[in-house]
Scaffold this motif. Structure first.
Motif, PDB file in Angstrom:
ATOM      1  N   UNK A 117       2.184  37.002 -20.963  1.00 23.82           N
ATOM      2  CA  UNK A 117       2.497  35.719 -21.196  1.00 23.82           C
ATOM      3  C   UNK A 117       2.840  35.361 -22.621  1.00 23.82           C
ATOM      4  N   UNK A 118       2.593  36.625 -23.759  1.00 21.47           N
ATOM      5  CA  UNK A 118       3.330  36.456 -24.931  1.00 21.47           C
ATOM      6  C   UNK A 118       4.835  36.605 -25.039  1.00 21.47           C
ATOM      7  N   UNK A 119       5.333  37.483 -24.203  1.00 21.07           N
ATOM      8  CA  UNK A 119       6.706  37.635 -24.020  1.00 21.07           C
ATOM      9  C   UNK A 119       7.513  36.252 -23.395  1.00 21.07           C
ATOM     10  N   UNK A 120       6.609  35.840 -22.674  1.00 18.28           N
ATOM     11  CA  UNK A 120       7.177  34.424 -22.004  1.00 18.28           C
ATOM     12  C   UNK A 120       7.178  33.406 -23.055  1.00 18.28           C
ATOM     13  N   UNK A 121       6.058  33.319 -23.910  1.00 15.66           N
ATOM     14  CA  UNK A 121       5.926  32.139 -24.752  1.00 15.66           C
ATOM     15  C   UNK A 121       7.018  32.447 -25.912  1.00 15.66           C
ATOM     16  N   UNK A 122       7.315  33.679 -26.280  1.00  9.16           N
ATOM     17  CA  UNK A 122       8.296  34.015 -27.264  1.00  9.16           C
ATOM     18  C   UNK A 122       9.880  33.587 -26.942  1.00  9.16           C
ATOM     19  N   UNK A 123       9.945  33.658 -25.531  1.00  5.11           N
ATOM     20  CA  UNK A 123      11.313  33.154 -24.979  1.00  5.11           C
ATOM     21  C   UNK A 123      11.036  31.432 -25.239  1.00  5.11           C
ATOM     22  N   UNK A 124      10.233  30.921 -25.117  1.00  5.72           N
ATOM     23  CA  UNK A 124      10.206  29.668 -25.098  1.00  5.72           C
ATOM     24  C   UNK A 124      10.284  29.132 -26.650  1.00  5.72           C
ATOM     25  N   UNK A 125       9.841  29.984 -27.447  1.00  3.81           N
ATOM     26  CA  UNK A 125       9.975  29.654 -28.920  1.00  3.81           C
ATOM     27  C   UNK A 125      11.392  29.911 -29.216  1.00  3.81           C
ATOM     28  N   UNK A 126      12.086  30.810 -28.660  1.00 10.84           N
ATOM     29  CA  UNK A 126      13.494  31.144 -29.193  1.00 10.84           C
ATOM     30  C   UNK A 126      14.358  29.886 -28.932  1.00 10.84           C
ATOM     31  N   UNK A 127      13.888  29.111 -27.699  1.00  9.62           N
ATOM     32  CA  UNK A 127      14.619  28.022 -27.212  1.00  9.62           C
ATOM     33  C   UNK A 127      14.411  26.863 -28.120  1.00  9.62           C
ATOM     34  N   UNK A 167       6.340  27.766 -20.026  1.00  5.54           N
ATOM     35  CA  UNK A 167       4.896  27.324 -20.363  1.00  5.54           C
ATOM     36  C   UNK A 167       4.089  27.664 -19.200  1.00  5.54           C
ATOM     37  N   UNK A 168       4.711  27.283 -17.950  1.00  2.00           N
ATOM     38  CA  UNK A 168       3.971  27.270 -16.845  1.00  2.00           C
ATOM     39  C   UNK A 168       3.727  28.771 -16.318  1.00  2.00           C
ATOM     40  N   UNK A 169       4.877  29.430 -16.465  1.00  2.00           N
ATOM     41  CA  UNK A 169       4.590  30.963 -16.228  1.00  2.00           C
ATOM     42  C   UNK A 169       3.687  31.690 -17.198  1.00  2.00           C
ATOM     43  N   UNK A 208       0.828  27.912  -9.647  1.00  2.00           N
ATOM     44  CA  UNK A 208       1.984  28.560  -9.094  1.00  2.00           C
ATOM     45  C   UNK A 208       2.707  27.659  -8.473  1.00  2.00           C
ATOM     46  N   UNK A 209       2.237  26.589  -7.949  1.00  2.00           N
ATOM     47  CA  UNK A 209       3.209  25.514  -7.601  1.00  2.00           C
ATOM     48  C   UNK A 209       3.804  24.585  -8.516  1.00  2.00           C
ATOM     49  N   UNK A 210       3.441  24.700  -9.847  1.00  2.00           N
ATOM     50  CA  UNK A 210       4.112  23.867 -10.889  1.00  2.00           C
ATOM     51  C   UNK A 210       5.027  24.971 -11.210  1.00  2.00           C
ATOM     52  N   UNK A 211       4.948  26.355 -11.313  1.00  2.00           N
ATOM     53  CA  UNK A 211       5.961  26.946 -11.767  1.00  2.00           C
ATOM     54  C   UNK A 211       7.087  27.221 -10.681  1.00  2.00           C
ATOM     55  N   UNK A 212       7.009  26.997  -9.264  1.00  2.00           N
ATOM     56  CA  UNK A 212       7.824  27.031  -8.139  1.00  2.00           C
ATOM     57  C   UNK A 212       8.863  25.461  -8.579  1.00  2.00           C
ATOM     58  N   UNK A 213       7.885  24.448  -8.714  1.00  2.00           N
ATOM     59  CA  UNK A 213       8.759  23.261  -8.945  1.00  2.00           C
ATOM     60  C   UNK A 213       9.590  23.137 -10.204  1.00  2.00           C
ATOM     61  N   UNK A 214       9.043  23.700 -11.234  1.00  2.00           N
ATOM     62  CA  UNK A 214      10.028  24.067 -12.456  1.00  2.00           C
ATOM     63  C   UNK A 214      11.153  24.990 -12.160  1.00  2.00           C
ATOM     64  N   UNK A 215      10.990  25.726 -11.477  1.00  2.00           N
ATOM     65  CA  UNK A 215      12.197  26.867 -11.143  1.00  2.00           C
ATOM     66  C   UNK A 215      13.175  25.974 -10.363  1.00  2.00           C
ATOM     67  N   UNK A 216      12.778  25.172  -9.366  1.00  2.00           N
ATOM     68  CA  UNK A 216      13.585  24.490  -8.427  1.00  2.00           C
ATOM     69  C   UNK A 216      14.289  23.491  -9.248  1.00  2.00           C
ATOM     70  N   UNK A 217      13.663  22.776 -10.079  1.00  2.00           N
ATOM     71  CA  UNK A 217      14.321  21.735 -10.958  1.00  2.00           C
ATOM     72  C   UNK A 217      15.383  22.370 -11.637  1.00  2.00           C
ATOM     73  N   UNK A 218      14.963  23.475 -12.398  1.00  2.00           N
ATOM     74  CA  UNK A 218      16.139  24.219 -13.092  1.00  2.00           C
ATOM     75  C   UNK A 218      17.347  24.811 -12.468  1.00  2.00           C
ATOM     76  N   UNK A 219      16.939  25.070 -11.374  1.00  2.00           N
ATOM     77  CA  UNK A 219      18.151  25.756 -10.434  1.00  2.00           C
ATOM     78  C   UNK A 219      19.001  24.593  -9.902  1.00  2.00           C
TER      79      UNK A 219
END
Length: 171
Positions: free
Chosen positions: A88-98, A72-74, A27-38
């Motif tokens: 999780x499958x939907x999230x990874x499918x978004x990563x694959x699309x990118x 990935x973290x999400x 959860x902390x890594x997810x928050x860090x990734x979101x902060x970096x992206x923002x």
């Protein structure tokens, strides 16, 4: 990375305290990734920025790369914290699309689809991962595991569908 490896290894021992620690780590890594992206989106209209990794290495990072990290973290959070493989499958499918050329995304997708018993999708994903990284023995083992699980499930289903001769006699 070393802390994560320790948490992963300890989590395999099924210690409830460690599972909680892994959840907090994810959860902390997810928050860090979101902060970096923002921050990237807000501060860098050209969508790149210099990022310092855990080992001190610096590299130019674009928004799509960071978005994939977030996904990935999400996905890991959905699996390990909430045991929600469908999300999780939907999230990874978004990563694959990118990033469709990422073997690791296809490998993660295969593992998730395998857990969901969607064997055709799991096999297609792991075969794509193997095509991207043909020397990766881990992906080849995953393909073998998926095929074995698919055969086991099919055999169980066939046995369940076959009427018992006793039942047919008792009519």
């Amino acid at each position: 990375m070393e802390a994560r490896a320790q948490v992963d290894e300890a989590a395999q021992n099924a210690d409830p305290y460690v599972r909680t620690e892994r959840r907090q780590y994810l959860k902390s890594n997810l928050e860090a990734a979101r902060e970096l992206l923002d921050g990237l989106e807000r501060d860098h209209p050209d969508a790149t920025a210099l990022h310092t990794f855990d080992g001190g290495e610096e590299a130019e990072v674009d928004v799509s790369t960071v978005r994939v990290w977030e996904y990935n973290v999400e996905a890991e959070v959905m699996i390990y914290c909430y045991e929600d493989h469908a999300a999780a499958r939907q999230i990874v499918e978004r990563a694959i699309a990118i990033n469709p050329e990422s073997a690791s995304h296809h490998g993660m997708h295969a593992a998730i689809c395998g857990q969901l018993k969607d064997f055709p999708a799991a096999i297609a994903s792991i075969e794509r991962a193997i095509s991207l990284e043909p020397d990766n023995l881990g992906y080849k083992r995953v393909l073998n595991d998926i095929r074995q699980e698919e055969a086991r499930v099919a055999a169980e289903q066939a046995a369940a569908d076959k009427p018992s001769r006793w039942k047919s006699w008792l009519g």
